[in-house]
Design an enzyme around this catalytic site. Structure first.
Site, short mmCIF file in Angstrom:
data_model
loop_
_atom_site.label_atom_id
_atom_site.label_comp_id
_atom_site.label_asym_id
_atom_site.label_seq_id
_atom_site.Cartn_x
_atom_site.Cartn_y
_atom_site.Cartn_z
N LYS A 41 35.06 42.22 82.95
CA LYS A 41 34.21 43.32 83.33
C LYS A 41 33.94 44.23 82.15
O LYS A 41 32.92 44.94 82.11
CB LYS A 41 34.89 44.14 84.44
CG LYS A 41 35.16 43.37 85.70
CD LYS A 41 36.03 44.22 86.64
CE LYS A 41 36.49 43.40 87.83
NZ LYS A 41 37.49 44.12 88.62
N GLU A 97 31.39 41.24 73.97
CA GLU A 97 32.70 41.63 74.48
C GLU A 97 32.95 43.11 74.17
O GLU A 97 32.39 43.67 73.23
CB GLU A 97 33.70 40.68 73.81
CG GLU A 97 35.16 40.91 74.00
CD GLU A 97 35.69 40.75 75.39
OE1 GLU A 97 35.18 41.44 76.30
OE2 GLU A 97 36.65 40.00 75.58
N ASP A 98 33.80 43.74 74.96
CA ASP A 98 34.12 45.15 74.73
C ASP A 98 34.97 45.36 73.48
O ASP A 98 34.66 46.18 72.63
CB ASP A 98 34.80 45.78 75.96
CG ASP A 98 35.98 44.96 76.47
OD1 ASP A 98 36.33 43.92 75.86
OD2 ASP A 98 36.57 45.35 77.50
N ASP A 101 41.16 42.32 70.45
CA ASP A 101 42.50 42.84 70.26
C ASP A 101 43.33 41.73 69.62
O ASP A 101 43.30 41.56 68.41
CB ASP A 101 43.01 43.27 71.63
CG ASP A 101 44.36 43.95 71.57
OD1 ASP A 101 44.76 44.40 70.50
OD2 ASP A 101 45.03 44.03 72.62
N PHE A 150 45.91 52.24 72.70
CA PHE A 150 45.30 51.71 73.92
C PHE A 150 44.19 52.66 74.34
O PHE A 150 44.40 53.84 74.57
CB PHE A 150 46.33 51.55 75.05
CG PHE A 150 45.78 50.71 76.15
CD1 PHE A 150 45.84 49.32 76.08
CD2 PHE A 150 45.15 51.29 77.25
CE1 PHE A 150 45.29 48.52 77.08
CE2 PHE A 150 44.60 50.50 78.25
CZ PHE A 150 44.67 49.12 78.17
N ARG A 163 36.78 52.80 83.41
CA ARG A 163 35.71 52.09 82.70
C ARG A 163 34.46 52.96 82.59
O ARG A 163 33.65 52.79 81.69
CB ARG A 163 35.31 50.81 83.47
CG ARG A 163 36.38 49.76 83.54
CD ARG A 163 35.80 48.48 84.12
NE ARG A 163 36.83 47.54 84.54
CZ ARG A 163 37.45 46.67 83.74
NH1 ARG A 163 37.16 46.63 82.47
NH2 ARG A 163 38.36 45.85 84.22
P1 IMP Z 1 42.45 39.92 73.42
O1 IMP Z 1 42.44 38.56 74.01
O2 IMP Z 1 43.85 40.41 73.17
O3 IMP Z 1 41.58 40.06 72.19
O4 IMP Z 1 42.01 40.90 74.53
C1 IMP Z 1 40.73 41.23 74.79
C2 IMP Z 1 40.67 41.97 76.10
O5 IMP Z 1 41.84 42.78 76.30
C3 IMP Z 1 39.52 42.91 76.12
O6 IMP Z 1 38.38 42.29 76.64
C4 IMP Z 1 40.02 44.03 76.99
O7 IMP Z 1 39.72 43.76 78.32
C5 IMP Z 1 41.51 44.02 76.84
N1 IMP Z 1 41.97 45.09 75.92
C6 IMP Z 1 42.41 44.96 74.66
N2 IMP Z 1 42.71 46.14 74.11
C7 IMP Z 1 42.43 47.06 75.06
C8 IMP Z 1 42.51 48.50 75.09
O8 IMP Z 1 42.90 49.20 74.14
N3 IMP Z 1 42.13 49.08 76.25
C9 IMP Z 1 41.68 48.38 77.34
N4 IMP Z 1 41.58 47.05 77.34
C10 IMP Z 1 41.96 46.39 76.21
MG MG Z 2 38.80 42.98 79.73
#
Ligand code: IMP
Ligand code: MG
Length: 179
Positions: A41, A97-98, A101, A150, A163
């Protein structure tokens, strides 16, 4: 809201970044068949803004994956909850993507989409948290780099909420350390 430590990225800064990315994407994909895939989302607000800064005709679709439960730590498990409806074979794909991480979600998504015969698969992310990378991902269209905090707002949630905040804000540490 009382869960906010402070605002990290203002609406104006986000707008500027989105505008720049939108014009780069419009130039790079001029005359090409592009399918933009928003990752739900979290990506929905960024994509809504970005799409309106793109000046070429594009197909828009969504995919829903989950890599986080209700906590602020990555589980490393990526699950497809809703797949795209569009046939991406012979087309260029841009994943929106948002935030990146650990990179685990995007890494998995790129590999999955590549098995479907697209001409290319690239990534556009509003935010980048490079300090926590576990999987190497190349992000062609990178938004704003942030420290290892975070964050919530601009599509990003904590336990499903916040959100809808218009800015990117740092979540108070005691909100998730109490859990
Ligand atoms: P990744 O697979 O660890 O790169 O995670 C990506 C997803 O983790 C993103 O699409 C977010 O939904 C979530 N995410 C990562 N960091 C944060 C944060 O600081 N706040 C909220 N959601 C996060
Ligand atoms: Mg997410």
């Amino acid at each position: 809201m009382d869960v906010i430590e402070r605002v990290l990225i203002s609406k104006e800064e986000l707008d500027r970044q989105v505008e720049e990315l939108g014009s780069r994407i419009s130039k790079d994909y001029e005359g090409k068949e592009l399918v933009i895939i928003g990752v739900l989302k979290g990506g929905f607000i960024f994509l809504a803004d970005l799409a309106r800064k793109i000046t070429i005709p594009v197909d828009l679709d969504f995919i829903s994956v989950s890599s986080y439960g209700d906590s602020s730590k990555s589980s490393g498990v990526v699950k497809i909850i809703k797949d795209v409806d569009t046939n991406i074979s012979g087309k260029h794909v841009l994943i929106v993507e948002d935030i990146i991480d650990t990179g685990l979600t995007l890494n998995h998504l790129v590999e999955l989409l590549k098995t479907r015969g697209p001409l290319s698969v690239k990534i556009c992310a509003a935010l980048d948290k490079p300090s926590r990378r576990k999987a190497e991902v190349h992000v062609e269209y990178k938004g704003i780099e942030i420290p290892d905090e975070f964050v919530i707002g601009y599509g990003l949630d904590y336990a499903g909420k916040y959100r809808n905040l218009p800015e990117v804000c740092i979540l108070k540490k005691d909100v998730y350390s109490k859990k």
